[in-house]
Design a protein around this motif. Structure first.
Motif, PDB file in Angstrom:
ATOM      1  N   GLU A  54       0.809  -0.983   0.018  1.00 25.27           N
ATOM      2  CA  GLU A  54       0.081   0.141  -0.042  1.00 25.27           C
ATOM      3  C   GLU A  54       0.842   1.175   0.188  1.00 25.27           C
ATOM      4  O   GLU A  54       1.697   1.290   0.852  1.00 25.27           O
ATOM      5  CB  GLU A  54      -0.837  -0.061   1.202  1.00 25.27           C
ATOM      6  N   PRO A  55       0.717   2.348  -0.947  1.00 28.40           N
ATOM      7  CA  PRO A  55       1.731   3.293  -1.279  1.00 28.40           C
ATOM      8  C   PRO A  55       2.116   4.137  -0.181  1.00 28.40           C
ATOM      9  O   PRO A  55       3.290   4.160   0.244  1.00 28.40           O
ATOM     10  CB  PRO A  55       1.100   4.150  -2.247  1.00 28.40           C
ATOM     11  N   ASN A  81       5.122   7.441  -6.566  1.00 31.81           N
ATOM     12  CA  ASN A  81       4.730   6.374  -7.269  1.00 31.81           C
ATOM     13  C   ASN A  81       6.084   5.519  -8.043  1.00 31.81           C
ATOM     14  O   ASN A  81       6.193   5.106  -9.151  1.00 31.81           O
ATOM     15  CB  ASN A  81       4.115   6.921  -8.897  1.00 31.81           C
ATOM     16  N   LYS A  87      -1.296  10.178  -0.441  1.00 29.86           N
ATOM     17  CA  LYS A  87      -2.102   9.383  -1.335  1.00 29.86           C
ATOM     18  C   LYS A  87      -2.410  10.086  -2.825  1.00 29.86           C
ATOM     19  O   LYS A  87      -2.369   9.404  -3.815  1.00 29.86           O
ATOM     20  CB  LYS A  87      -3.483   8.970  -0.814  1.00 29.86           C
ATOM     21  N   ASN A 136       0.703   9.518  -4.995  1.00 28.66           N
ATOM     22  CA  ASN A 136       0.803   8.243  -5.429  1.00 28.66           C
ATOM     23  C   ASN A 136      -0.215   7.534  -5.861  1.00 28.66           C
ATOM     24  O   ASN A 136      -0.589   6.385  -5.730  1.00 28.66           O
ATOM     25  CB  ASN A 136       1.589   7.375  -4.272  1.00 28.66           C
ATOM     26  N   GLN A 137      -1.353   8.323  -6.786  1.00 25.82           N
ATOM     27  CA  GLN A 137      -2.395   7.725  -7.402  1.00 25.82           C
ATOM     28  C   GLN A 137      -2.111   6.449  -8.329  1.00 25.82           C
ATOM     29  O   GLN A 137      -2.920   5.536  -8.292  1.00 25.82           O
ATOM     30  CB  GLN A 137      -3.115   8.809  -8.083  1.00 25.82           C
ATOM     31  N   ASP A 146       0.484   4.478  -8.175  1.00 18.20           N
ATOM     32  CA  ASP A 146       0.863   3.401  -7.514  1.00 18.20           C
ATOM     33  C   ASP A 146      -0.357   2.663  -7.013  1.00 18.20           C
ATOM     34  O   ASP A 146      -0.479   1.411  -6.627  1.00 18.20           O
ATOM     35  CB  ASP A 146       2.040   3.625  -6.231  1.00 18.20           C
ATOM     36  N   ASN A 147      -1.174   3.471  -6.428  1.00 21.02           N
ATOM     37  CA  ASN A 147      -2.485   2.861  -5.696  1.00 21.02           C
ATOM     38  C   ASN A 147      -3.328   2.097  -6.677  1.00 21.02           C
ATOM     39  O   ASN A 147      -3.609   1.067  -6.307  1.00 21.02           O
ATOM     40  CB  ASN A 147      -3.290   4.155  -5.365  1.00 21.02           C
ATOM     41  N   GLU A 148      -3.302   2.728  -8.022  1.00 20.11           N
ATOM     42  CA  GLU A 148      -4.172   1.967  -8.994  1.00 20.11           C
ATOM     43  C   GLU A 148      -3.354   0.529  -9.323  1.00 20.11           C
ATOM     44  O   GLU A 148      -3.957  -0.478  -9.621  1.00 20.11           O
ATOM     45  CB  GLU A 148      -4.321   2.696 -10.200  1.00 20.11           C
ATOM     46  N   TYR A 198      -1.328  -1.068  -7.316  1.00 25.65           N
ATOM     47  CA  TYR A 198      -1.761  -2.102  -6.342  1.00 25.65           C
ATOM     48  C   TYR A 198      -2.895  -2.642  -6.252  1.00 25.65           C
ATOM     49  O   TYR A 198      -2.807  -3.864  -6.113  1.00 25.65           O
ATOM     50  CB  TYR A 198      -1.555  -0.982  -4.944  1.00 25.65           C
ATOM     51  N   HIS A 199      -4.029  -2.141  -6.524  1.00 22.07           N
ATOM     52  CA  HIS A 199      -5.165  -2.698  -6.370  1.00 22.07           C
ATOM     53  C   HIS A 199      -5.438  -3.601  -7.765  1.00 22.07           C
ATOM     54  O   HIS A 199      -5.696  -4.693  -7.623  1.00 22.07           O
ATOM     55  CB  HIS A 199      -6.251  -1.895  -6.562  1.00 22.07           C
TER      56      HIS A 199
END
Length: 229
Positions: A82-83, A122, A203, A206-207, A209-211, A213-214
């Motif tokens: 999780e970023p 990211n 967050k 790091n959008q 990286d969040n995408e 990750y999911h």
């Protein structure tokens, strides 16, 4: 994985990658298991030298693309996290290690200053896409997703570490996945102890990286489900 494939562990910083490196070391002969933790141009020189050796595994902090050095087939693995948790862990880890090459620099930075530097945004998308330029875009995110689908046998998650190991064991016929946690960040506050504004800012930065990750979590769950049918 085929026996002659080279296993490339793209060791993502602060994702339990050191623990994974330890586990890999228990399953692959150390004489064919190489660690590459240098920046270019030294990394480039090391990888070129490895083309002359019997290589079963390469591990290190490097971007996607190592497989291009070798004529033998290869496959990648990595761990994502999780970023916000990853960046917080990285910041406090560097500040806890006096011998770290970034120690002096980071000791003079607040967490806000650290995470607002472009090089720290990211990172997971950057390394898996293989793009080391200044500005990442959604095109680089899509490239990272394509690399995962086409080149990575397993992309594990720190938050699902045991499940990720189980999958790797199945893929690579590892004999043991017993471990003790390695390289733990000490004196790190819990994410809920930090200002909400700081977490929201991390967050926001790091959008991608969040995408990623999911995206990787859904892929991991599908792979795990296929083994339990």
């Amino acid at each position: 994985m085929k026996n002659k494939e080279i296993l490339i562990h793209l060791h993502m910083p602060k994702t339990a990658g050191t623990t994974l490196k330890y586990i890999i070391g228990k399953n692959i002969d150390r004489n064919s298991n190489f660690h590459v933790y240098k920046a270019d141009p030294e990394r480039d020189a090391i990888l070129k030298q490895l083309t002359k050796k019997n290589v079963a595994c390469i591990q290190g902090h490097f971007p996607f693309g190592v497989h291009h050095y070798f004529s033998s087939p290869s496959t990648y693995i990595t761990m994502l996290r999780e970023p916000a948790e990853r960046i917080i862990s990285e910041y406090y880890f560097i500040r806890s290690i006096r011998t770290h090459d970034q120690f002096e620099k980071v000791m003079n930075m607040s967490l806000e200053e650290y995470h607002n530097q472009n090089e720290h945004m990211n990172l997971q998308t950057r390394l898996i896409s293989g793009y080391l330029g200044d500005q990442l875009t959604t095109a680089h995110l899509e490239q990272a997703k394509q690399h995962i689908e086409n080149y990575f046998s397993v992309v594990g998650l720190t938050e699902m570490f045991d499940q990720s190991l189980y999958l790797m064991k199945k893929f690579f016929n590892w004999q043991t996945i017993d471990y003790r946690k390695q390289n733990i960040t000490k004196n790190k506050p819990q994410i809920h102890q930090l200002p909400k504004k700081t977490i929201e800012s991390i967050k926001e930065n790091n959008q991608l990286d969040n995408e990623l990750y999911h995206f990787s979590k859904l892929r991991l769950l599908k792979q795990l489900n296929s083994f339990f049918r």
